[in-house]
Design an enzyme around this catalytic site. Structure first.
Site, short mmCIF file in Angstrom:
data_model
loop_
_atom_site.label_atom_id
_atom_site.label_comp_id
_atom_site.label_asym_id
_atom_site.label_seq_id
_atom_site.Cartn_x
_atom_site.Cartn_y
_atom_site.Cartn_z
N CYS A 48 0.95 -1.60 0.09
CA CYS A 48 0.19 -0.20 0.35
C CYS A 48 1.49 1.01 0.73
O CYS A 48 1.09 2.24 -0.06
CB CYS A 48 -0.52 -0.27 1.31
N HIS A 60 -9.15 4.48 -0.24
CA HIS A 60 -7.90 3.93 -0.54
C HIS A 60 -8.32 3.10 -1.95
O HIS A 60 -7.85 1.81 -1.50
CB HIS A 60 -7.66 3.12 0.83
#
Lengths: 479, 401
Positions: B88, B344
């Protein structure tokens, strides 16, 4: 010269005990006649257990405090072996982290599988680990569903100071088909119970028992433990009466709190009897299946010198009641639930990688740095010790028998698990070593930082596309 | 000793696609959306871009591997395009590539793109994926909430914080981010929530409820960077420069050795210390104007306040409850809504954080603009899981600061 016989014994019973009343509550509308059997409980394996994992646990129970290097052969007996072609005993061997120079044998095909394996070991001259395990998948609403249960047992046979010796044995073989299950079929098919009782148990076993006692020159009254692994009520009593065996000698067939563990049941009962047997006592073990196997054993003075880790009584005491019949059905593949897309994740195993890493994967063997003493899992070329980049210094360090504690945990409702929520976390082994482990057999609400753990050999995932199950170690509440 | 990145590179332009469930868009269209804004902001022709980096973590979901999807989407002029993946933290990783290229002098102008198309899986949450053949045999796949939830069990144990106290502090994190997200027209979730809603939400991974988890979104964000000199030559007067850019990657110590207690991010502490040193920040609590951190889960944000050395160890939860990180607090955290509400899209998130910090420093953040003339803004972009991760920190600020 050392003596030859049974050196050690152990058992395993899965923790969940499905209440028969819960089964009947669901099936009563369809099979009201089973009401008479709807009492007590049966041991049911978790979704991540099979005959191999249960045999491994029984073996660990038997091998507590015993140097595993003495074993020369590993045998597994079962009619529910997970692999038709991949030596199941070989998986047991790897899980026990035994040296490669051992023999292995799978014994299957009959309810006599365990006693046949025990015969072979007692008739040979090698130190043999004999394991037997069964995980039944009876048809829902069948009598067999009520009477069966899952369990495993193990004995070590070899030279040394045996706790029991074989005095005499006798076998007969007749293709009496009381029930059958063709290869690849899930369920047994049973013929009428009255016929099996009268023509099978009575007319096949009774004369065989008489023949065994005659061979041994022993009266029926001299038998202290009469083990008849038969689920049908009254059969052991009938056989005892005919053989002149005292009613007090008849061993509990464990119907009330375990169920009949198929081909493993003879060995389970033997493990139970050895827990209470006294020096000089005689054990008659009878198993039935297309004939019968009979063993007459004599308990030696060494009986008190060896104890299993928990033993059958300890496993029976380690129990969690369940009334969740639907969960049992789902875990046996008898109920199709919508598992969601996350369950579609491909669990293909690279057999090359499994071979390279077999000690870590199947044996939970980590590493210990010979220079810094750092313990880690898995073993790697460069030690994890942050202070010293030692290369190639890690030696094998088995962690399967090392107690551990929970460092962090979660109960994850998002990740797919056949038994949600999926529980996992970081665990620390006593004396060093850390890993992220899946938790199994934890009752709801029992996960806590610092909780004590014992590692257990389990199924990690099923590759349904290819028909392959992947094994690894999980952390269970300490016992 | 290296002198670090401080003030060597300026941000020439930035752009960010609207995050959310972009059912109508492919990943290349999302990249274009972010790029067009960044290019207009930079005020240059595409031919001026010398090299580009693409950060994407789940490339199998839409675009496939390599730098080609970015080159194709923007029809870049046959320049070098590199795809980077660092879980991420891939967005900040792409930024790092572009910034390093400019700082080295190899490029005058470089582009960083982060993008992700997650809503093509058919289910909520992140896609289930393999972590390699060997890991799959001995590791835990789990879910992201399951991995991060474990911070809470350890944090409570280590600091003796009651279950309800921590749950309330975690809830405050989410209530605050929802309030901020409501003021952000590009955010995935633009609705305020109450403490009660958060506390009573269904459990995802004990003790994380639904509102403790960030949105899973489609999106893209883009940065165009150059040297401060070139930026001035192109007519820019209000210049934002990179003050620090640090990355720390777990080597297995947390997961395999025995020193880590499970309640914090070892890597973030290291990266933060190095970043402050690089930026010349001596007291982050008083010097940082605002922060954007990797709030994939409420508990992640909470412990990160300590790992960034802003809250004292074991007291982050008190600062949170005191409102120190609220939009009007001492240091606003996630003034744009954060991962929690802005969303996200994995590869885009690191650049989205820098985008917000850049807007805030330039006073261009609209309704959510912080009114105290931000000087230094930190972004923290984390990949992986607490026991094994990649932690990156970028600090940007006014060129004259």
């Amino acid at each position: 010269m050392s003596d030859f016989g049974i050196l050690a014994y152990g058992a395993y019973v899965p923790v969940a005990r499905l209440q028969r009343s819960a089964i009947h509550a669901t099936n009563k509308w369809f099979a009201p006649g089973l009401g008479g059997l709807a009492k007590g409980e049966k041991a049911v394996a978790n979704w991540d257990e099979d005959s191999v994992t249960m045999a491994v646990e029984a073996a660990r129970d038997a091998l507590d405090g015993i140097d595993r290097a003495i074993l020369q052969r590993v045998t597994i007996a079962s009619t529910t072996l997970p692999f038709a072609d991949r030596q199941n005993a070989g998986i047991v061997k790897e899980a026990l982290n035994l040296p490669d120079a051992v023999g292995a044998m799978d014994v299957a095909g009959s309810q006599r599988a365990a006693t046949s394996a025990l015969f072979a070991a007692l008739g040979g001259n090698e130190t043999t680990l004999v394991t037997a395990a069964e995980i039944a998948t009876p048809k829902p609403a069948s009598e067999r569903e009520m009477t069966s249960g899952d369990a495993a047992a193990a004995v070590v046979v070899g030279a040394g100071q045996p706790i029991a010796r074989l005095v005499a044995s006798h076998s007969v073989t007749m293709d009496f088909v009381d029930h059958f299950r063709e290869a690849g079929e899930a369920h047994d098919y049973d013929w009428e119970a009255r016929w099996v009782r009268d023509e099978g148990f009575a007319r096949i076993m009774s004369p065989a028992i008489a023949a065994l006692l005659g061979k041994a020159g022993v009266e029926g009254a001299a038998i202290d433990h009469f083990l008849v692994p038969v689920a049908v009520k009254g059969v052991p009593e009938m056989l005892a009466k005919k053989a002149g065996i005292a009613p007090e000698a008849i061993a509990d067939a464990l119907g009330a709190n375990l169920g009949h563990a198929g081909s493993a049941h003879a060995l389970v009962m033997l493990a139970g009897a050895l827990e209470t047997a006294k020096a000089g006592q005689r054990i008659l073990l009878a198993s039935f299946g297309q004939g019968c196997d009979l063993l007459l054993l004599e308990v030696t003075d060494a009986i008190g010198s060896v104890k299993p880790r928990l033993g059958l009584s300890g496993w029976l005491a380690r129990r969690v009641e369940s009334t969740n019949y639907a969960k049992y059905l789902f875990h046996r593949g008898l109920l199709q639930l919508d598992r969601g897309m996350r369950a579609e994740h491909d669990s293909k195993t690279a057999l090359t990688a499994l071979w390279r890493n077999r000690k870590a994967v199947l044996g939970l063997v980590g590493g210990r740095c010979t220079k810094t003493g750092t313990v880690q899992f898995p073993k790697t070329e460069v030690s994890v010790n942050a202070n010293d980049h030692t290369v190639g210094t890690q030696e094998d360090y088995p962690l399967a028998e090392v107690p551990a504690k929970i460092l962090t945990w979660t109960a994850d409702a998002l990740a797919y698990s056949p038994d949600p929520p999926s529980c996992y976390g970081n665990i620390d082994f006593v004396g060093g070593g850390r890993m992220m482990a899946e938790f199994t057999d934890f009752p709801e609400g029992a996960l806590d930082v610092g909780a004590d753990l014992r590692m257990m050999f389990r199924i990690k995932a099923y590759d349904e596309n290819r028909g392959f199950r992947r094994y690894f170690w999980k952390a269970a509440p300490a016992f | 000793m290296a002198k670090g990145i401080r003030d060597k590179v300026a941000i020439l332009g930035m752009g960010c696609a609207r995050f959310g469930e972009r059912w109508d868009k492919d990943e290349d269209q999302l990249m274009l959306e972010a790029y067009e804004e960044a290019l207009a902001d930079a005020g240059i022709e595409p031919s001026r871009i010398d090299a580009a980096w693409l950060g994407a973590a789940f490339d199998a979901q839409n675009i496939g591997p390599s730098g080609i999807p970015l080159a194709m989407a923007l029809r870049l002029p046959d320049i070098g395009v590199t795809k980077v993946e660092n879980y991420c933290a891939s967005g900040t990783e792409s930024f790092r590539g572009a910034v390093y290229a400019v700082a080295s002098g190899a490029c005058d102008i470089a582009l960083a793109m982060g993008a992700e198309k997650l809503k093509d899986t058919g289910y909520g949450g992140l896609p289930v994926r393999t972590r390699g053949t060997t890991h799959d045999m001995i590791g835990i796949t789990g879910s992201a909430p399951g991995n991060f939830a474990q911070l809470a069990s350890a944090y409570r144990g280590v600091h003796g914080v009651g279950k309800d106290d921590l749950k309330r502090a975690m809830a405050h994190v989410s209530v605050k981010s929802h309030a901020n997200g409501a003021k952000n027209p590009k955010a995935h979730l633009q609705k305020a929530v109450t403490m009660e809603q958060v506390l009573n939400a269904p459990m995802i991974a004990e003790p994380l409820g639904l509102f403790d988890c960030c949105g899973v979104s489609d999106g893209a964000a883009c940065a165009i960077v150059t040297t401060p000199e070139i930026a001035r030559s192109l007519g820019k007067t209000d210049i934002v420069t990179v003050k620090a850019l640090q990355l720390a990657t777990s080597n297995g110590w947390e997961m395999q050795a025995s020193g880590w207690n499970g309640s914090y991010f070892h890597t973030t502490r290291i990266a933060a210390t190095k970043a402050y040193d690089e930026a010349g920040i001596t007291d982050p609590r008083s010097q940082l104007s605002l922060i954007e951190v990797h709030d994939c889960f409420s508990i992640t944000e909470l412990v990160t306040m300590e790992d960034l050395h802003i809250s004292k160890e074991g007291e982050g939860w008190r600062d949170v409850l005191d409102g120190f990180y609220d939009a009007d607090g001492g240091i606003p955290c996630q003034i744009d809504g954060g991962l929690k509400c802005f969303g996200h899209p994995i590869g885009a998130s690191g650049l989205r954080m820098i985008y917000e910090n850049y807007l805030q420093i330039l006073g261009r953040a609209g309704e959510r603009q912080r009114q105290d003339n931000p000087v230094f803004a930190l972004s923290h972009n984390l990949g992986g899981m607490p026991n094994q991760n990649v932690s990156s920190i970028a600090i940007i600020g006014r060129a004259d600061a």
